[in-house]
Design an enzyme around this catalytic site. Structure first.
Site, short mmCIF file in Angstrom:
data_model
loop_
_atom_site.label_atom_id
_atom_site.label_comp_id
_atom_site.label_asym_id
_atom_site.label_seq_id
_atom_site.Cartn_x
_atom_site.Cartn_y
_atom_site.Cartn_z
CE LYS B 78 -3.85 1.97 2.75
NZ LYS B 78 -4.93 1.82 4.07
CB SER B 153 -8.16 4.01 3.21
OG SER B 153 -7.11 3.06 3.85
CB SER B 177 -8.57 0.97 6.01
OG SER B 177 -9.11 2.25 5.97
#
Lengths: 96, 486
Positions: B78, B153, B177
């Site tokens: 990420k 997210s 997330s």
């Protein structure tokens, strides 16, 4: 809880955020909605309840010996800076 | 069987048996990324050169029989994790062009374990969002339906794994997330206990909630990757000194006699009916596996969302004050003076949701409001945490839905932040209490995946993974791949 445009301008100044005209028009409503959501908490009796300090009970802040652990790498770090001169970060003049 | 649908264990076997090399495996995934990333927008940076050089190094180790379980396995990170020499943006204009000067602990540890870095995944800006629509670099599409969001997210990581563009990807979870996007894309994801995985080099959002974790096709794959990620790191002051169990060996724990608590509050109004039915079917599956099902209640849990929207923005407003246009990140053109430099750099560099949260946080922390908001929220947080503690005195693990419904359409909820926030209604509780939790796929509604959430007591990752693995031994939802990416 309802915020006015003037409130939003005040908060934006505290947060050091320049707002556009469109943002100043939109934020009072969305921020008020969030505060209305948050206002649910007022109905909860919390008189003798201790505020949570840490998600894990009994964890304490660790200390380390006061020794040098990092070497100087300012050139590497300053490669990401918007403006540097002589190894210093440059900002607009603060003292006239 | 094609390479991209194999489990990590099967890939490791293939590598050690020289059935294929890490370079071939890496190239296979790079080709898949090249073919699909244009439509999915799941990767922000593809590090093809780095990947192939990592793979060559892995092949050299494998040739000498010095490889481990993850040597030569390609993964993605990420874009919230700093990667030395590679752009790290947190999907924000503020950090566009920022080249991290060091590796995050998670990156460092997974690299040391022999993994190959394919690239950095898209996300909601500064991890603030539940749909991946707040990214400065455009929304990520859900591989099951390109008109739908992948959740957020960690939406890029979720889409990458769901479309099998990488066998696994790292994520972070502050209010759901990892779990919510895992649910919306039909993959498995685990948020470990607060303090289990080092956050050194992970860009901070809300420090009393943030935790790094992993997303992969199955619980078994998650276990293999969580093992090297977890453990003490002196560079993160919240890192806990505690031995890391063998998560892979732990997968074999029996579910016979396991007490599963069904959280009453998770099946109340607001849960989409078909989603609820899929979760109910999973409960029956657990009953057949020998688990004892008990209904439990956490009466304060419905207060999770309002509590979170005080605590998280408050901490974010403080964490994000480091972005001032001076030392790194975006700086506005021709600042008049220092105040103008701060205000315009931040005003122009942050997106609208990030600004909304900074404003909320600034307000609740401002003079005269601290007691009414932050202190009050931290007290309610104690109540929620105590509810969980009581529940875990009765049961081993809690079960419920991960999200109120399947993936929604891109653009559907962007206009109303509160509607968007309610997506995380089932996930936030675990963050507030610092508990480990995971989401695994448990069926489909209208051809969109549904997620099942498991929450355990502190440091019960091994048991959670075993509970998920047991279910995945008798179901195949986790091995389903969207037709376009099969």
């Amino acid at each position: 809880m309802s915020l006015t445009r003037k409130d939003v301008e005040g908060i934006a100044h505290l947060a050091r955020l320049q707002m556009t005209e469109a943002e100043l028009a939109a934020y009072p409503e969305s921020l008020s909605k969030i505060l209305t959501l948050v206002d649910q908490l007022n109905a909860v009796p919390t008189g003798v309840i201790e505020p949570m300090a840490h998600p894990l009970e009994g964890e304490i802040q660790r200390l380390r010996p006061d020794g040098v652990t990092e070497t100087d790498a300012h050139r590497k770090y300053q490669a990401n800076a918007p403006q540097v001169a002589s190894g210093l970060y440059v900002v607009p003049r603060v003292i006239e | 069987m094609t390479l991209h649908t194999r489990s990590l264990a099967a890939l490791a076997l293939g590598l050690t048996a020289r059935e294929f090399s890490s370079v071939e495996l890496t190239q296979h995934f790079l080709d898949r990324i090249a073919a699909s990333n244009g439509a999915l927008n799941a990767f922000l940076t593809v590090t093809a050169e780095r990947a192939l050089s990592d793979a060559k190094r892995a092949d050299a180790l494998l040739a000498k029989n010095q490889g481990g379980a993850l040597t030569g396995i390609p993964i993605a990170h990420k874009d919230i994790f700093c990667t030395d020499g590679i752009q790290t943006t947190c999907a924000s204009k503020m950090l566009k062009g920022f080249v991290a000067p060091y590796d995050a602990a998670v990156v460092e540890r997974l690299t040391a374990a022999g993994t190959v870095l394919l690239g950095k995944t898209n996300m909601d800006e500064f991890a603030m969002g539940s749909s991946n629509e707040t990214s400065h670099f455009g929304p990520v599409k859900n591989p099951w339906d390109l008109a739908k969001v992948p959740g957020g997210s960690s939406g890029g990581s979720a889409a990458v794994v769901a479309a099998r563009l990488a066998p696994a990807a790292t994520g972070t979870d502050t209010g759901g997330s990892i779990r919510q996007p895992a649910a919306l894309t039909g993959i498995s994801g685990i948020k470990p206990t607060y303090g289990r995985v080092s956050r050194y080099g992970m860009i901070a959002f809300a420090s009393s909630l943030d935790q790094a974790g992993i997303m992969a096709a199955s619980a078994e794959d998650c276990a293999a990757l969580l093992a090297p990620m977890a453990g003490f790191d002196a560079r993160d002051s919240t890192s806990v000194e505690r031995a890391v169990p063998d998560y892979v060996a732990g997968l074999q724990q029996s579910l016979k006699g396991l007490k599963i608590g069904i959280l009453k509050e998770f099946f109340a109004e607001g849960l989409e009916a078909h989603t609820g039915a899929r979760v109910q079917a999973a409960i029956e599956e657990y009953r057949r596996l020998g688990a004892e099902i008990v209904e439990v209640s956490c009466p304060n849990l419905p207060l999770s969302v309002p509590t979170y929207y005080v605590v998280a923005p408050a901490e974010a407003s403080s964490n994000l004050s480091r972005f001032d246009g001076v030392r790194f990140g975006y700086r506005c053109e021709n600042p008049r003076d220092l105040l103008d430099l701060y205000k315009r750099s931040r005003g122009e560099g942050f997106g609208s949701e990030v600004k909304r949260r900074i404003m909320t946080g600034t307000y609740v922390l401002s003079a005269g409001y601290y007691d009414a908001y932050y202190l009050k929220a931290q007290k309610v947080r104690s109540l929620i945490t105590d509810d969980f503690k009581r529940a875990f005195s009765q049961v081993d693990v809690l079960l419920g839905p991960t999200a109120p419904g399947p993936a929604f359409a891109i653009g559907d909820k962007v206009d109303d932040p509160v509607t968007m926030y309610l997506n995380d209604i089932y996930t936030i509780g675990a963050n507030l209490a610092g508990l480990p939790a995971m989401s695994i796929p448990c069926g489909f509604v209208n051809e969109l995946p549904v997620g099942l959430q498991l929450i355990g007591p502190h440091f019960s990752e091994s048991q959670l993974l075993a509970v998920a693995h047991g279910y995945q031994q008798v179901t195949d939802f986790h091995s389903r791949v969207p037709a376009a990416y099969a």
